[in-house]
Design a protein around this motif. Sequence first.
Motif, PDB file in Angstrom:
ATOM      1  N   THR A 157       0.930  -1.323   0.116  1.00 50.63           N
ATOM      2  CA  THR A 157      -0.054   0.079  -0.026  1.00 50.63           C
ATOM      3  C   THR A 157       0.831   1.236   0.000  1.00 50.63           C
ATOM      4  OG1 THR A 157      -0.201  -0.319   2.471  1.00 50.63           O
ATOM      5  CG2 THR A 157      -1.980  -1.141   1.252  1.00 50.63           C
ATOM      6  N   PRO A 183      -5.169   2.685  -2.091  1.00 51.06           N
ATOM      7  CA  PRO A 183      -4.853   2.487  -0.720  1.00 51.06           C
ATOM      8  C   PRO A 183      -4.930   3.548   0.483  1.00 51.06           C
ATOM      9  CG  PRO A 183      -2.642   3.104  -1.891  1.00 51.06           C
ATOM     10  CD  PRO A 183      -4.004   3.315  -2.825  1.00 51.06           C
ATOM     11  N   TRP A 188      -6.951  -1.517   1.010  1.00 46.05           N
ATOM     12  CA  TRP A 188      -7.539  -1.037  -0.424  1.00 46.05           C
ATOM     13  C   TRP A 188      -9.044  -0.796  -0.409  1.00 46.05           C
ATOM     14  CZ3 TRP A 188      -3.808  -0.119  -3.623  1.00 46.05           C
ATOM     15  CH2 TRP A 188      -2.415  -0.704  -3.492  1.00 46.05           C
TER      16      TRP A 188
END
Lengths: 149, 149
Positions: free
Chosen positions: A77, B40, B26
């Motif tokens: 992420t 993200p 996410w």
Amino acid sequence: MTGSQEERNLATRKAGALATPAADVWVASVSPTGAPHLVPVSVARLDERAVIAVEGRSVTARNLSATGAARVALGPTRDVVMIDAVVENAVNVDADARLGAAYAAQADWDPRLSSGYVFFVLRPVRVQAWREAEEIPGRTLMRDGTWLV
Amino acid sequence: MTGSQEERNLATRKAGALATPAADVWVASVSPTGAPHLVPVSVARLDERAVIAVEGRSVTARNLSATGAARVALGPTRDVVMIDAVVENAVNVDADARLGAAYAAQADWDPRLSSGYVFFVLRPVRVQAWREAEEIPGRTLMRDGTWLV
């Protein structure tokens, strides 16, 4: 999200995006009724395309077949490569030997050994890469299918 | 994806899902015209809701406001918790002190220090958890807002 890393220039981000090893990706798709879907899948690369294998009856397969569009995320992420892609091709996994060989060589499983799987060949239209908030500006590496760098 | 780990029972998966530390997720959403989006973001938990903070003008904020639906993924690609959620509430980050305090305590940044951010409170409707292919059967932990275990 914010962080303290120095931001990378576009060329560095492109090199990083292309160097990211084939691995798992998140694939977001949309149902014909407009519902969001999201799954992790293994990916292979071939000719600057992302190739995934999913069950033909899965939600992702039905969505991609119906809408032709996906948004794909590679990487953790806080070091992401985001790819907006269109479905260039969809074939049963045993119908294209070159695709099958490329996928099996890069992924850690071979969908040709299971029944009912389909390859979707996803062609990038837009590619973005960023780590944390300081890299959000200038995050676009490809637009309308053309690399900007 | 396949693997060799023994599959976990539902109760173990629920415990794991609830124990996953607040971190990044996410968030997949859909535009009013049906385009998939995926980003993200940092997440906080409050009252079994997932709370995210995004810029009010971002694609995700506009999508969530328009459609009220998200699919959220926690965890790495081979140990996932997938949450289909509805937008329960959307407020400017300085409009709800309890939300602001909870988010700032759990995330590693405080969106109240920036301008233009909005909290979206996402209420889970369906929760699934799996590691690899052997855990795909029986992956549903919550359906229609009710825990199955």
